[in-house]
Write a protein that holds these residues in place. Sequence first.
Motif, PDB file in Angstrom:
ATOM      1  N   TRP A 116      21.104   1.322  -9.536  1.00  0.00           N
ATOM      2  CA  TRP A 116      20.993   0.185  -8.616  1.00  0.00           C
ATOM      3  C   TRP A 116      19.933  -0.806  -9.089  1.00  0.00           C
ATOM      4  CZ3 TRP A 116      24.420  -1.483  -5.444  1.00  0.00           C
ATOM      5  CH2 TRP A 116      25.332  -0.583  -4.849  1.00  0.00           C
ATOM      6  N   SER A 117      18.914  -0.332  -9.789  1.00  0.00           N
ATOM      7  CA  SER A 117      17.901  -1.227 -10.338  1.00  0.00           C
ATOM      8  C   SER A 117      18.508  -2.156 -11.389  1.00  0.00           C
ATOM      9  CB  SER A 117      16.757  -0.423 -10.950  1.00  0.00           C
ATOM     10  OG  SER A 117      15.782  -1.276 -11.508  1.00  0.00           O
ATOM     11  N   ILE A 118      19.399  -1.615 -12.191  1.00  0.00           N
ATOM     12  CA  ILE A 118      20.090  -2.450 -13.181  1.00  0.00           C
ATOM     13  C   ILE A 118      20.899  -3.537 -12.483  1.00  0.00           C
ATOM     14  CG2 ILE A 118      21.938  -2.452 -14.914  1.00  0.00           C
ATOM     15  CD1 ILE A 118      20.929   0.337 -15.766  1.00  0.00           C
ATOM     16  N   VAL A 119      21.621  -3.143 -11.419  1.00  0.00           N
ATOM     17  CA  VAL A 119      22.417  -4.124 -10.675  1.00  0.00           C
ATOM     18  C   VAL A 119      21.506  -5.151 -10.003  1.00  0.00           C
ATOM     19  CG1 VAL A 119      24.182  -4.461  -8.907  1.00  0.00           C
ATOM     20  CG2 VAL A 119      24.213  -2.387 -10.291  1.00  0.00           C
ATOM     21  N   ASP A 120      20.339  -4.708  -9.513  1.00  0.00           N
ATOM     22  CA  ASP A 120      19.400  -5.631  -8.897  1.00  0.00           C
ATOM     23  C   ASP A 120      18.943  -6.678  -9.910  1.00  0.00           C
ATOM     24  OD1 ASP A 120      18.033  -6.140  -6.356  1.00  0.00           O
ATOM     25  OD2 ASP A 120      16.191  -5.773  -7.471  1.00  0.00           O
ATOM     26  N   ASN A 146      19.913 -10.734  -9.874  1.00  0.00           N
ATOM     27  CA  ASN A 146      18.704 -11.486  -9.530  1.00  0.00           C
ATOM     28  C   ASN A 146      18.210 -11.127  -8.132  1.00  0.00           C
ATOM     29  OD1 ASN A 146      16.630 -13.272 -10.201  1.00  0.00           O
ATOM     30  ND2 ASN A 146      17.662 -15.019  -9.260  1.00  0.00           N
ATOM     31  N   GLY A 147      18.256  -9.815  -7.831  1.00  0.00           N
ATOM     32  CA  GLY A 147      17.662  -9.311  -6.593  1.00  0.00           C
ATOM     33  C   GLY A 147      18.513  -9.494  -5.357  1.00  0.00           C
ATOM     34  N   ARG A 148      19.811  -9.136  -5.443  1.00  0.00           N
ATOM     35  CA  ARG A 148      20.714  -9.378  -4.304  1.00  0.00           C
ATOM     36  C   ARG A 148      21.354  -8.112  -3.746  1.00  0.00           C
ATOM     37  NH1 ARG A 148      25.206 -12.339  -5.995  1.00  0.00           N
ATOM     38  NH2 ARG A 148      24.638 -12.422  -8.195  1.00  0.00           N
ATOM     39  N   ARG A 173      12.594  -1.700 -14.069  1.00  0.00           N
ATOM     40  CA  ARG A 173      12.105  -1.860 -12.711  1.00  0.00           C
ATOM     41  C   ARG A 173      12.964  -2.881 -11.980  1.00  0.00           C
ATOM     42  NH1 ARG A 173       6.970  -0.841 -11.242  1.00  0.00           N
ATOM     43  NH2 ARG A 173       7.838  -1.327  -9.184  1.00  0.00           N
ATOM     44  N   PRO A 174      13.246  -2.655 -10.707  1.00  0.00           N
ATOM     45  CA  PRO A 174      14.043  -3.612  -9.932  1.00  0.00           C
ATOM     46  C   PRO A 174      13.275  -4.897  -9.651  1.00  0.00           C
ATOM     47  CG  PRO A 174      13.196  -1.881  -8.509  1.00  0.00           C
ATOM     48  CD  PRO A 174      12.843  -1.478  -9.912  1.00  0.00           C
TER      49      PRO A 174
END
Length: 253
Positions: free
Chosen positions: A92-96, A100-102, A148-149
Amino acid sequence: MHNLDVIQEEIGLCFTIDRSLPGRGYLALLQKAVQYADRAGFSFAWVMEAADVKQNPTIIQSTLSVQTKRIALRGQCLSPDRRDAIRSVEDWSIVDNLSNGRIGVMVAADFDEAMNRHVAELRGLWKGESVKRMNGVGKEVELKVFPRPLQKELPIWVCMTAAHDETAFKKAGELGVHILVTPDLHSAEKTVQYRKAAKEQGRVAWLVDPGYGNLSADGVNEIAFKVDLSWGEARVINCLENLAASLKSMNPA
């Protein structure tokens, strides 16, 4: 068409997936629908899988994250018996980062000690804390998430059901998670218990069918319209267009 200009809640969508859908077909439709929602101004898009669908939600979300620009993307976080917390948080950090933090995640609403530990571990890893695990040669090592997210806090949601009483709503507030609930299960008493325990920090989202009538309720922050991908492309797109027209009338250019 809904008269959305009479309500103050954020408006979004919840796309549902089950095994009756052909893989390539539903994935193409999901991408098309979420991209449309992003352009049309919806606030968020959930991707919810039926219990019999066993896949990694972050794979779908990583694709959607690079195909959209502004819409919040939310999906299910696999339970610890299916995927170690450090792997889930790292995915999920990769996806974050890609989005761009969504992102936001949903965990199982068991409200037991195992859930408390799982949520605590997810949050700790998200903030950069380490966990101890056994490596391949049986030695205990400390591990951290990389990359890191972007978001400082991991937005965590739970879906409340008929099995959850006022005590469960209070526990959700104490745990600091946001709640997703259908209108028939929503009550002022339950919301008061949740709000009081959450110290007004938690969010309440209604999960409703597109034709649901009264969309205004005290203590509700978001409205999520259910969109079943098994409807087929024509009906899904028609539904989104109707909702988007209502949304546009709520926020004219």
